[in-house]
Design a protein around this motif. Structure first.
Motif, PDB file in Angstrom:
ATOM      1  N   VAL A   1     -12.098  13.400  41.367  1.00  0.00           N
ATOM      2  CA  VAL A   1     -12.867  14.327  42.189  1.00  0.00           C
ATOM      3  C   VAL A   1     -13.803  13.508  43.067  1.00  0.00           C
ATOM      4  O   VAL A   1     -14.438  12.561  42.598  1.00  0.00           O
ATOM      5  CB  VAL A   1     -13.666  15.315  41.305  1.00  0.00           C
ATOM      6  CG1 VAL A   1     -14.455  16.289  42.166  1.00  0.00           C
ATOM      7  CG2 VAL A   1     -12.730  16.068  40.367  1.00  0.00           C
ATOM      8  N   THR A   2     -13.898  13.880  44.333  1.00  0.00           N
ATOM      9  CA  THR A   2     -14.738  13.166  45.294  1.00  0.00           C
ATOM     10  C   THR A   2     -16.050  13.918  45.539  1.00  0.00           C
ATOM     11  O   THR A   2     -16.251  15.022  45.017  1.00  0.00           O
ATOM     12  CB  THR A   2     -14.011  13.005  46.646  1.00  0.00           C
ATOM     13  OG1 THR A   2     -13.912  14.293  47.276  1.00  0.00           O
ATOM     14  CG2 THR A   2     -12.630  12.398  46.466  1.00  0.00           C
ATOM     15  N   SER A   3     -16.872  13.360  46.390  1.00  0.00           N
ATOM     16  CA  SER A   3     -18.165  13.978  46.694  1.00  0.00           C
ATOM     17  C   SER A   3     -18.025  15.308  47.423  1.00  0.00           C
ATOM     18  O   SER A   3     -19.001  16.054  47.535  1.00  0.00           O
ATOM     19  CB  SER A   3     -19.040  13.025  47.513  1.00  0.00           C
ATOM     20  OG  SER A   3     -18.472  12.793  48.781  1.00  0.00           O
ATOM     21  N   ALA A   4     -16.838  15.637  47.892  1.00  0.00           N
ATOM     22  CA  ALA A   4     -16.633  16.947  48.532  1.00  0.00           C
ATOM     23  C   ALA A   4     -16.903  18.092  47.555  1.00  0.00           C
ATOM     24  O   ALA A   4     -17.163  19.219  47.963  1.00  0.00           O
ATOM     25  CB  ALA A   4     -15.220  17.045  49.095  1.00  0.00           C
ATOM     26  N   CYS A   5     -16.865  17.808  46.264  1.00  0.00           N
ATOM     27  CA  CYS A   5     -17.129  18.819  45.234  1.00  0.00           C
ATOM     28  C   CYS A   5     -18.622  19.094  45.054  1.00  0.00           C
ATOM     29  O   CYS A   5     -19.003  20.175  44.596  1.00  0.00           O
ATOM     30  CB  CYS A   5     -16.530  18.358  43.899  1.00  0.00           C
ATOM     31  SG  CYS A   5     -16.717  19.514  42.533  1.00  0.00           S
ATOM     32  N   ILE A   6     -19.451  18.168  45.425  1.00  0.00           N
ATOM     33  CA  ILE A   6     -20.888  18.290  45.175  1.00  0.00           C
ATOM     34  C   ILE A   6     -21.444  19.535  45.866  1.00  0.00           C
ATOM     35  O   ILE A   6     -21.221  19.747  47.052  1.00  0.00           O
ATOM     36  CB  ILE A   6     -21.645  17.024  45.633  1.00  0.00           C
ATOM     37  CG1 ILE A   6     -21.190  15.819  44.815  1.00  0.00           C
ATOM     38  CG2 ILE A   6     -23.157  17.220  45.527  1.00  0.00           C
ATOM     39  CD1 ILE A   6     -21.719  14.489  45.312  1.00  0.00           C
TER      40      ILE A   6
ATOM     41  N   MET B   1     -21.340  19.126  40.152  1.00  0.00           N
ATOM     42  CA  MET B   1     -20.034  18.546  40.482  1.00  0.00           C
ATOM     43  C   MET B   1     -19.153  18.553  39.236  1.00  0.00           C
ATOM     44  O   MET B   1     -19.652  18.542  38.113  1.00  0.00           O
ATOM     45  CB  MET B   1     -20.214  17.104  40.973  1.00  0.00           C
ATOM     46  CG  MET B   1     -18.962  16.373  41.311  1.00  0.00           C
ATOM     47  SD  MET B   1     -19.324  14.662  41.843  1.00  0.00           S
ATOM     48  CE  MET B   1     -17.670  14.092  42.166  1.00  0.00           C
ATOM     49  N   LEU B   2     -17.853  18.548  39.446  1.00  0.00           N
ATOM     50  CA  LEU B   2     -16.883  18.363  38.373  1.00  0.00           C
ATOM     51  C   LEU B   2     -16.288  16.967  38.500  1.00  0.00           C
ATOM     52  O   LEU B   2     -16.266  16.402  39.595  1.00  0.00           O
ATOM     53  CB  LEU B   2     -15.743  19.381  38.482  1.00  0.00           C
ATOM     54  CG  LEU B   2     -16.110  20.852  38.464  1.00  0.00           C
ATOM     55  CD1 LEU B   2     -14.859  21.699  38.677  1.00  0.00           C
ATOM     56  CD2 LEU B   2     -16.787  21.225  37.169  1.00  0.00           C
ATOM     57  N   VAL B   3     -15.787  16.417  37.406  1.00  0.00           N
ATOM     58  CA  VAL B   3     -15.045  15.157  37.438  1.00  0.00           C
ATOM     59  C   VAL B   3     -13.819  15.288  36.541  1.00  0.00           C
ATOM     60  O   VAL B   3     -13.741  16.175  35.690  1.00  0.00           O
ATOM     61  CB  VAL B   3     -15.889  13.932  36.999  1.00  0.00           C
ATOM     62  CG1 VAL B   3     -17.023  13.670  37.979  1.00  0.00           C
ATOM     63  CG2 VAL B   3     -16.400  14.082  35.579  1.00  0.00           C
ATOM     64  N   ILE B   4     -12.872  14.386  36.756  1.00  0.00           N
ATOM     65  CA  ILE B   4     -11.658  14.308  35.947  1.00  0.00           C
ATOM     66  C   ILE B   4     -11.745  13.052  35.098  1.00  0.00           C
ATOM     67  O   ILE B   4     -12.049  11.969  35.604  1.00  0.00           O
ATOM     68  CB  ILE B   4     -10.406  14.231  36.851  1.00  0.00           C
ATOM     69  CG1 ILE B   4     -10.249  15.516  37.656  1.00  0.00           C
ATOM     70  CG2 ILE B   4      -9.160  13.935  36.029  1.00  0.00           C
ATOM     71  CD1 ILE B   4      -9.172  15.446  38.732  1.00  0.00           C
ATOM     72  N   HIS B   5     -11.453  13.190  33.815  1.00  0.00           N
ATOM     73  CA  HIS B   5     -11.429  12.014  32.941  1.00  0.00           C
ATOM     74  C   HIS B   5     -10.101  11.289  33.200  1.00  0.00           C
ATOM     75  O   HIS B   5      -9.037  11.811  32.888  1.00  0.00           O
ATOM     76  CB  HIS B   5     -11.537  12.418  31.478  1.00  0.00           C
ATOM     77  CG  HIS B   5     -11.896  11.283  30.589  1.00  0.00           C
ATOM     78  ND1 HIS B   5     -11.175  10.107  30.541  1.00  0.00           N
ATOM     79  CD2 HIS B   5     -12.935  11.143  29.721  1.00  0.00           C
ATOM     80  CE1 HIS B   5     -11.736   9.297  29.668  1.00  0.00           C
ATOM     81  NE2 HIS B   5     -12.811   9.896  29.161  1.00  0.00           N
TER      82      HIS B   5
ATOM     83  N   LEU C   1     -25.677  14.025  44.549  1.00  0.00           N
ATOM     84  CA  LEU C   1     -25.119  14.082  43.206  1.00  0.00           C
ATOM     85  C   LEU C   1     -26.196  14.057  42.142  1.00  0.00           C
ATOM     86  O   LEU C   1     -27.061  13.190  42.138  1.00  0.00           O
ATOM     87  CB  LEU C   1     -24.159  12.913  42.980  1.00  0.00           C
ATOM     88  CG  LEU C   1     -23.624  12.755  41.551  1.00  0.00           C
ATOM     89  CD1 LEU C   1     -22.764  13.940  41.166  1.00  0.00           C
ATOM     90  CD2 LEU C   1     -22.840  11.462  41.408  1.00  0.00           C
ATOM     91  N   SER C   2     -26.117  15.025  41.232  1.00  0.00           N
ATOM     92  CA  SER C   2     -26.955  15.012  40.040  1.00  0.00           C
ATOM     93  C   SER C   2     -26.096  14.496  38.903  1.00  0.00           C
ATOM     94  O   SER C   2     -24.998  14.998  38.691  1.00  0.00           O
ATOM     95  CB  SER C   2     -27.452  16.421  39.715  1.00  0.00           C
ATOM     96  OG  SER C   2     -28.017  16.433  38.420  1.00  0.00           O
ATOM     97  N   GLU C   3     -26.575  13.521  38.189  1.00  0.00           N
ATOM     98  CA  GLU C   3     -25.803  12.977  37.074  1.00  0.00           C
ATOM     99  C   GLU C   3     -26.097  13.719  35.762  1.00  0.00           C
ATOM    100  O   GLU C   3     -25.574  13.351  34.715  1.00  0.00           O
ATOM    101  CB  GLU C   3     -26.040  11.478  36.942  1.00  0.00           C
ATOM    102  CG  GLU C   3     -25.502  10.739  38.146  1.00  0.00           C
ATOM    103  CD  GLU C   3     -25.371   9.246  37.944  1.00  0.00           C
ATOM    104  OE1 GLU C   3     -25.440   8.772  36.789  1.00  0.00           O
ATOM    105  OE2 GLU C   3     -25.196   8.543  38.950  1.00  0.00           O
TER     106      GLU C   3
END
Length: 109
Positions: A5-10, A32-36, A103-105
């Motif tokens: 997932v890229t920053s376009a999701c933020i 944001m979402l990410v993929i493992h 981005l918030s971590e």
């Protein structure tokens, strides 16, 4: 060839991708979402489902930075297996480039 997932999701955080993932490899942060990448089976069904076009294959130009970010954040965030509503202002953020500074971590609440 995992996907990332890229920053376009933020600040968009649409979750159409979550619903189609056969191995539940999405993780949810505050905005944001990410993929493992170790869990992704490279099926690619998530990529066309993303309204923000925020998912890329590892072979895409510039994908390495997103693979690294996804790999770092996925273990810190909760796994998500069901689609929920995106933020109320998601459409306002869709298509805005270079949102990495937003981005918030923090994990999703």
């Amino acid at each position: 060839m995992p996907y990332a997932v890229t920053s376009a999701c933020i600040r968009c955080k649409y979750m159409d991708c979550v619903e189609v993932c056969p191995v539940d490899c999405f993780y949810e942060g505050e905005n944001m979402l990410v993929i493992h990448p170790d869990e992704c089976i490279d099926c690619g069904v998530c990529e066309p489902e993303c309204p923000a076009e925020a998912i890329v294959a590892d072979s895409a130009d510039g994908a390495e930075q997103w693979l690294v970010l996804n790999a770092r954040l996925a273990p810190l965030w909760p796994n998500i297996t069901q689609k929920s509503e995106p933020p109320a202002d998601a459409d306002d953020w869709k298509g805005i480039p270079d949102k990495i500074d937003l981005l918030s971590e923090r994990p999703a609440m």
